[in-house]
Design a protein around this motif. Structure first.
Motif, mmCIF file in Angstrom:
data_model
loop_
_atom_site.group_PDB
_atom_site.id
_atom_site.type_symbol
_atom_site.label_atom_id
_atom_site.label_comp_id
_atom_site.label_asym_id
_atom_site.label_seq_id
_atom_site.Cartn_x
_atom_site.Cartn_y
_atom_site.Cartn_z
ATOM 1 N N VAL A 170 6.088 -12.465 17.547
ATOM 2 C CA VAL A 170 5.910 -12.432 16.225
ATOM 3 C C VAL A 170 6.768 -11.265 15.617
ATOM 4 C CG1 VAL A 170 3.735 -13.984 16.306
ATOM 5 C CG2 VAL A 170 3.663 -11.327 16.372
ATOM 6 N N TRP A 171 7.159 -11.151 14.246
ATOM 7 C CA TRP A 171 7.946 -10.113 13.739
ATOM 8 C C TRP A 171 7.036 -9.337 12.678
ATOM 9 C CZ3 TRP A 171 11.923 -8.269 16.617
ATOM 10 C CH2 TRP A 171 12.174 -9.218 17.547
ATOM 11 N N MET A 172 6.949 -8.139 12.780
ATOM 12 C CA MET A 172 6.249 -7.350 11.486
ATOM 13 C C MET A 172 7.244 -6.326 10.852
ATOM 14 S SD MET A 172 3.316 -8.972 11.743
ATOM 15 C CE MET A 172 2.329 -8.010 10.688
ATOM 16 N N ILE A 173 6.960 -6.092 9.828
ATOM 17 C CA ILE A 173 7.804 -5.187 9.123
ATOM 18 C C ILE A 173 7.885 -3.815 9.661
ATOM 19 C CG2 ILE A 173 8.421 -3.919 6.716
ATOM 20 C CD1 ILE A 173 7.102 -6.648 5.561
ATOM 21 N N TYR A 174 8.870 -3.078 9.809
ATOM 22 C CA TYR A 174 9.103 -1.677 10.107
ATOM 23 C C TYR A 174 9.071 -1.012 8.899
ATOM 24 C CZ TYR A 174 11.122 2.384 12.890
ATOM 25 O OH TYR A 174 11.224 3.570 13.367
ATOM 26 N N PRO A 175 7.904 -0.290 8.333
ATOM 27 C CA PRO A 175 7.816 0.410 7.059
ATOM 28 C C PRO A 175 9.065 0.902 6.458
ATOM 29 C CG PRO A 175 5.686 0.068 8.218
ATOM 30 C CD PRO A 175 6.682 -0.350 9.170
ATOM 31 N N ASN A 176 9.488 2.085 7.374
ATOM 32 C CA ASN A 176 10.561 2.813 6.607
ATOM 33 C C ASN A 176 11.756 2.063 6.569
ATOM 34 O OD1 ASN A 176 9.196 5.222 6.833
ATOM 35 N ND2 ASN A 176 9.388 5.791 8.796
ATOM 36 N N LEU A 177 12.087 0.958 7.107
ATOM 37 C CA LEU A 177 13.182 0.191 7.050
ATOM 38 C C LEU A 177 12.993 -1.098 6.220
ATOM 39 C CD1 LEU A 177 14.710 0.513 10.804
ATOM 40 C CD2 LEU A 177 15.149 1.969 8.922
ATOM 41 N N THR A 178 11.938 -1.247 5.642
ATOM 42 C CA THR A 178 11.612 -2.639 4.673
ATOM 43 C C THR A 178 12.859 -2.498 3.770
ATOM 44 O OG1 THR A 178 9.452 -2.297 4.857
ATOM 45 C CG2 THR A 178 10.259 -3.637 3.273
ATOM 46 N N PRO A 179 13.564 -3.853 3.341
ATOM 47 C CA PRO A 179 14.413 -4.032 2.322
ATOM 48 C C PRO A 179 13.920 -3.362 0.985
ATOM 49 C CG PRO A 179 14.157 -5.937 3.535
ATOM 50 C CD PRO A 179 12.948 -5.105 4.177
ATOM 51 N N LYS A 180 15.089 -2.834 0.386
ATOM 52 C CA LYS A 180 14.551 -2.215 -0.995
ATOM 53 C C LYS A 180 13.852 -2.914 -1.970
ATOM 54 C CE LYS A 180 18.633 1.168 -0.827
ATOM 55 N NZ LYS A 180 19.824 1.750 -1.802
ATOM 56 N N PRO A 181 14.266 -4.083 -2.204
ATOM 57 C CA PRO A 181 13.149 -4.896 -3.157
ATOM 58 C C PRO A 181 11.640 -4.675 -2.922
ATOM 59 C CG PRO A 181 15.084 -5.924 -2.642
ATOM 60 C CD PRO A 181 14.979 -4.968 -1.749
ATOM 61 N N LYS A 183 10.454 -2.294 -0.260
ATOM 62 C CA LYS A 183 9.935 -1.012 0.334
ATOM 63 C C LYS A 183 8.845 -0.262 -0.412
ATOM 64 C CE LYS A 183 11.974 3.094 2.945
ATOM 65 N NZ LYS A 183 13.060 3.499 3.360
ATOM 66 N N MET A 184 9.106 0.091 -1.831
ATOM 67 C CA MET A 184 8.256 0.938 -2.530
ATOM 68 C C MET A 184 6.852 0.304 -2.361
ATOM 69 S SD MET A 184 7.690 3.312 -4.409
ATOM 70 C CE MET A 184 9.236 3.922 -4.824
ATOM 71 N N SER A 185 6.667 -1.052 -2.600
ATOM 72 C CA SER A 185 5.230 -1.707 -2.263
ATOM 73 C C SER A 185 4.654 -1.355 -0.932
ATOM 74 C CB SER A 185 5.324 -3.168 -2.838
ATOM 75 O OG SER A 185 5.993 -4.017 -1.649
ATOM 76 N N ALA A 190 0.731 1.469 1.915
ATOM 77 C CA ALA A 190 0.326 2.215 3.156
ATOM 78 C C ALA A 190 -0.403 3.521 2.866
ATOM 79 C CB ALA A 190 1.558 2.576 3.940
ATOM 80 N N VAL A 191 -0.058 4.103 1.761
ATOM 81 C CA VAL A 191 -0.716 5.309 1.290
ATOM 82 C C VAL A 191 -1.826 5.096 0.770
ATOM 83 C CG1 VAL A 191 -0.692 7.252 -0.247
ATOM 84 C CG2 VAL A 191 1.615 6.738 0.887
ATOM 85 N N LEU A 192 -2.115 3.953 -0.125
ATOM 86 C CA LEU A 192 -3.354 3.567 -0.581
ATOM 87 C C LEU A 192 -4.249 3.290 0.404
ATOM 88 C CD1 LEU A 192 -2.100 1.730 -3.913
ATOM 89 C CD2 LEU A 192 -2.853 4.133 -3.795
ATOM 90 N N TRP A 193 -3.702 2.606 1.415
ATOM 91 C CA TRP A 193 -4.581 1.985 2.813
ATOM 92 C C TRP A 193 -5.151 3.157 3.148
ATOM 93 C CZ3 TRP A 193 -2.630 0.144 7.994
ATOM 94 C CH2 TRP A 193 -3.592 -0.677 8.327
ATOM 95 N N ALA A 194 -4.336 4.172 3.406
ATOM 96 C CA ALA A 194 -4.556 5.390 4.219
ATOM 97 C C ALA A 194 -5.950 6.078 3.361
ATOM 98 C CB ALA A 194 -3.628 6.316 4.393
#
Length: 233
Positions: A170-181, A183-185, A190-194
């Motif tokens: 299964v494949w999960m997003i690599y946060p720092n390499l998320t596509p630009k559209p 990535k911000m979300s 992730a910050v809000l989750w922390a």
């Protein structure tokens, strides 16, 4: 020595500095009266270091200017310690598994070892991890809450299930390499989750159930977005 070389090796030193919070977390686990909240704070510091060293490594071209050290190896070793081994050991240490089954955290430890060692562990071209990306540091916080508010069996079942997913295709997003559209979300989420987890840590291990439910919105979004983006590849 060139300025570029100094900057590149400084990034390697930043990556290696993750061993400090890792060691302090282990010291707390080994103490007679382990406070899991302190362990989580040290693991959070290690996660922050891990979150910034990758972008800095790319920014300062460490593979070009500091090629005598393999930053990926250092990063993987520390990631295994702080994302997998230490938080899973904490689950065992705090008896958050059913009686007599604490030792089964070694299944998750082993799964993460294979996950890190898999030749396709990261699809950096498309921005994905293969399998559950060993976010055991976040899971351990929920494990303590589940054990206190529901049952250690819920902790056990979810841990075993995630262990299987760790070595599954299964494949999960690599946060720092998320596509630009998207990535911000992903990054803001992730910050809000922390922040949400820090709030839960304040009343750990029995925070308000409503707050726990709210904190699970981001993981659900992360999983759904990972599936959506992988289908589009």
């Amino acid at each position: 020595m060139k300025q570029e070389t100094i900057a590149a090796y400084a990034v390697h030193c930043l990556t290696a500095s993750g061993i400090v919070p890792a060691a302090l977390a282990m010291m707390e686990i080994a103490s007679p009266y382990c406070d899991p909240r302190i362990v989580f704070l040290w693991l959070l510091l290690a996660t922050l270091i891990d979150a910034i060293d990758g972008p800095l490594a790319r920014r300062f071209h460490v593979k070009r200017y500091a090629s005598s050290l393999d930053g990926r190896t250092v990063d993987d070793l520390l990631d295994y310690l702080t994302f997998a081994f230490i938080p899973l050991l904490l689950i065992w240490r705090m008896d958050w598994m059913p009686a007599g089954l604490g030792w089964t955290v070694v299944f998750a430890m082993s799964a993460s070892l294979f996950g890190f060692a898999h030749t396709d562990a990261k699809d950096e071209a498309n921005g994905f991890f293969r399998g559950f990306p060993s976010y055991w540091n976040a899971y351990a916080l929920y494990a303590g809450i589940m054990s206190a508010m529901v049952s250690p069996w819920l902790t056990a079942v979810t841990l075993w299930g995630l262990s299987v997913l760790t070595v599954s295709p299964v494949w999960m997003i690599y946060p720092n390499l998320t596509p630009k559209p998207w990535k911000m979300s992903v990054m803001v989420g992730a910050v809000l989750w922390a922040i949400a987890m820090l709030v839960m840590l304040w009343q750990f291990p029995q925070p308000p159930a409503a707050w726990v439910a709210v904190s699970l919105v981001y993981p659900a979004y992360y999983v759904a977005l990972s599936w959506h983006l992988r289908q589009a590849c």
